[in-house]
Design a protein around this motif. Structure first.
Motif, PDB file in Angstrom:
ATOM      1  N   GLU A  75      -2.517  -4.874   7.746  1.00 21.85           N
ATOM      2  CA  GLU A  75      -3.306  -5.934   9.114  1.00 21.85           C
ATOM      3  C   GLU A  75      -4.245  -6.681   9.647  1.00 21.85           C
ATOM      4  O   GLU A  75      -4.091  -7.428  10.504  1.00 21.85           O
ATOM      5  CB  GLU A  75      -3.210  -4.327  10.510  1.00 21.85           C
ATOM      6  N   SER A  76      -4.851  -6.308   8.757  1.00 17.61           N
ATOM      7  CA  SER A  76      -6.302  -6.793   9.693  1.00 17.61           C
ATOM      8  C   SER A  76      -6.235  -8.453   8.461  1.00 17.61           C
ATOM      9  O   SER A  76      -6.847  -9.323   9.019  1.00 17.61           O
ATOM     10  CB  SER A  76      -7.308  -6.215   9.151  1.00 17.61           C
ATOM     11  N   VAL A  77      -5.534  -8.959   7.820  1.00 16.15           N
ATOM     12  CA  VAL A  77      -5.692 -10.052   7.274  1.00 16.15           C
ATOM     13  C   VAL A  77      -4.032 -11.029   7.320  1.00 16.15           C
ATOM     14  O   VAL A  77      -4.426 -11.876   6.619  1.00 16.15           O
ATOM     15  CB  VAL A  77      -6.006  -9.774   5.414  1.00 16.15           C
ATOM     16  N   LYS A  78      -3.147 -10.280   8.030  1.00 17.68           N
ATOM     17  CA  LYS A  78      -2.326 -11.017   8.276  1.00 17.68           C
ATOM     18  C   LYS A  78      -2.628 -11.893   9.150  1.00 17.68           C
ATOM     19  O   LYS A  78      -2.837 -12.445   9.885  1.00 17.68           O
ATOM     20  CB  LYS A  78      -1.190 -10.404   9.259  1.00 17.68           C
ATOM     21  N   GLY A  79      -1.349 -13.328   8.740  1.00 21.41           N
ATOM     22  CA  GLY A  79      -2.283 -14.451   9.831  1.00 21.41           C
ATOM     23  C   GLY A  79      -2.910 -15.254   8.226  1.00 21.41           C
ATOM     24  O   GLY A  79      -3.385 -16.711   8.992  1.00 21.41           O
ATOM     25  N   ARG A  80      -3.759 -14.846   8.116  1.00 21.33           N
ATOM     26  CA  ARG A  80      -5.131 -15.479   7.473  1.00 21.33           C
ATOM     27  C   ARG A  80      -5.439 -15.574   6.108  1.00 21.33           C
ATOM     28  O   ARG A  80      -5.823 -16.626   5.404  1.00 21.33           O
ATOM     29  CB  ARG A  80      -6.667 -14.880   7.895  1.00 21.33           C
ATOM     30  N   PHE A  81      -4.860 -14.365   5.310  1.00 20.58           N
ATOM     31  CA  PHE A  81      -4.851 -14.474   3.533  1.00 20.58           C
ATOM     32  C   PHE A  81      -3.544 -15.282   3.600  1.00 20.58           C
ATOM     33  O   PHE A  81      -2.548 -14.511   4.031  1.00 20.58           O
ATOM     34  CB  PHE A  81      -4.887 -13.035   2.946  1.00 20.58           C
ATOM     35  N   THR A  82      -3.316 -15.274   2.470  1.00 21.68           N
ATOM     36  CA  THR A  82      -2.301 -14.992   1.469  1.00 21.68           C
ATOM     37  C   THR A  82      -1.983 -14.933   0.152  1.00 21.68           C
ATOM     38  O   THR A  82      -2.507 -15.953  -1.011  1.00 21.68           O
ATOM     39  CB  THR A  82      -1.466 -17.051   1.784  1.00 21.68           C
ATOM     40  N   ILE A  83      -1.057 -14.238  -0.327  1.00 19.45           N
ATOM     41  CA  ILE A  83      -0.905 -13.882  -1.469  1.00 19.45           C
ATOM     42  C   ILE A  83      -0.243 -15.069  -2.989  1.00 19.45           C
ATOM     43  O   ILE A  83       1.233 -15.122  -2.083  1.00 19.45           O
ATOM     44  CB  ILE A  83      -0.607 -12.698  -1.908  1.00 19.45           C
ATOM     45  N   SER A  84      -0.156 -15.481  -3.985  1.00 15.91           N
ATOM     46  CA  SER A  84       0.368 -15.784  -4.727  1.00 15.91           C
ATOM     47  C   SER A  84       0.177 -16.426  -6.222  1.00 15.91           C
ATOM     48  O   SER A  84      -0.800 -14.979  -6.379  1.00 15.91           O
ATOM     49  CB  SER A  84       1.073 -17.406  -3.984  1.00 15.91           C
ATOM     50  N   ARG A  85       1.260 -16.126  -6.711  1.00 19.73           N
ATOM     51  CA  ARG A  85       1.357 -15.819  -8.117  1.00 19.73           C
ATOM     52  C   ARG A  85       2.001 -17.726  -9.257  1.00 19.73           C
ATOM     53  O   ARG A  85       2.834 -17.966  -8.449  1.00 19.73           O
ATOM     54  CB  ARG A  85       2.202 -14.316  -8.567  1.00 19.73           C
ATOM     55  N   ASP A  86       1.225 -17.334 -10.005  1.00 24.51           N
ATOM     56  CA  ASP A  86       2.098 -18.280 -11.053  1.00 24.51           C
ATOM     57  C   ASP A  86       2.308 -17.970 -12.129  1.00 24.51           C
ATOM     58  O   ASP A  86       1.180 -17.735 -13.298  1.00 24.51           O
ATOM     59  CB  ASP A  86       1.148 -19.652 -11.162  1.00 24.51           C
ATOM     60  N   ASN A  87       3.327 -17.067 -12.956  1.00 24.69           N
ATOM     61  CA  ASN A  87       3.673 -16.486 -13.648  1.00 24.69           C
ATOM     62  C   ASN A  87       3.581 -17.603 -14.843  1.00 24.69           C
ATOM     63  O   ASN A  87       3.325 -16.775 -16.251  1.00 24.69           O
ATOM     64  CB  ASN A  87       4.677 -16.170 -13.754  1.00 24.69           C
ATOM     65  N   ALA A  88       3.859 -18.328 -15.188  1.00 25.90           N
ATOM     66  CA  ALA A  88       3.248 -19.322 -16.188  1.00 25.90           C
ATOM     67  C   ALA A  88       1.880 -19.705 -16.567  1.00 25.90           C
ATOM     68  O   ALA A  88       1.769 -19.545 -17.693  1.00 25.90           O
ATOM     69  CB  ALA A  88       3.619 -20.842 -16.124  1.00 25.90           C
TER      70      ALA A  88
END
Length: 126
Positions: free
Chosen positions: A62-75
Motif C-alpha cells: 500500500e505504501s508504494v501504490k501509485g508511485r512504484f512500478t514493477i516490470s520484467r523483460d524475460n528476454a
C-alpha cells in the motif's frame, strides 16, 4: 542455481525517481515469479512489489501504490522497479527475490522466495 544482482540504487532528493534493475542468471528465469523487498536500518524486511512469471499480474504494498512500478523483460532475464515521487521513508536496502516454482500469480511473503540478491541501497534525502 539462480543468481540475482541488483543495481540502480543511489542517493536522490525527495520527489525524485530511480529505476532499480535485477539481472538474473539461469535459463528458467522466465518461469519464476519475482519480487522486490526492502529493509530499512533496524527494521524487518518488507514486501514492496511482485510480478507474475509473464508480467501479467502485479502486486504492490500500500505504501508504494501509485508511485512504484514493477516490470520484467524475460528476454533479458531482468526485473525492474521504477520508483517515482520518492520520500525519505523509502530509504532502505532494496532486494530482488525469485521464487523457485513455476507458479501463477504473485507472492508477497519472504518465505515465498528462494533466491535473493545482495541488495542495493536507496537513500532519499529530505
Amino acid at each position: 542455481q539462480v543468481q540475482l544482482v541488483e543495481s540502480g540504487g543511489g542517493l536522490v532528493q525527495t520527489g525524485g525517481s530511480l529505476r532499480l534493475s535485477c539481472a538474473a542468471s539461469g535459463r528458467t528465469f522466465s518461469t519464476y515469479p519475482m519480487g522486490w523487498f526492502r529493509q530499512a536500518a533496524g527494521k524487518e524486511r518488507d514486501f514492496v512489489a511482485a510480478i507474475s512469471w509473464n508480467g501479467g499480474s502485479t502486486d504492490y504494498a500500500e505504501s508504494v501504490k501509485g508511485r512504484f512500478t514493477i516490470s520484467r523483460d524475460n528476454a533479458k532475464s531482468t526485473v525492474y522497479l521504477q520508483m517515482t515521487s520518492l520520500e525519505p521513508r523509502d530509504t532502505a536496502v532494496y532486494y530482488c527475490a525469485g521464487r523457485n516454482a513455476h507458479d501463477r500469480g504473485t507472492f508477497s511473503r519472504l518465505e515465498d522466495y528462494t533466491y535473493w540478491g545482495q541488495g542495493t541501497q536507496v537513500t532519499v534525502s529530505a
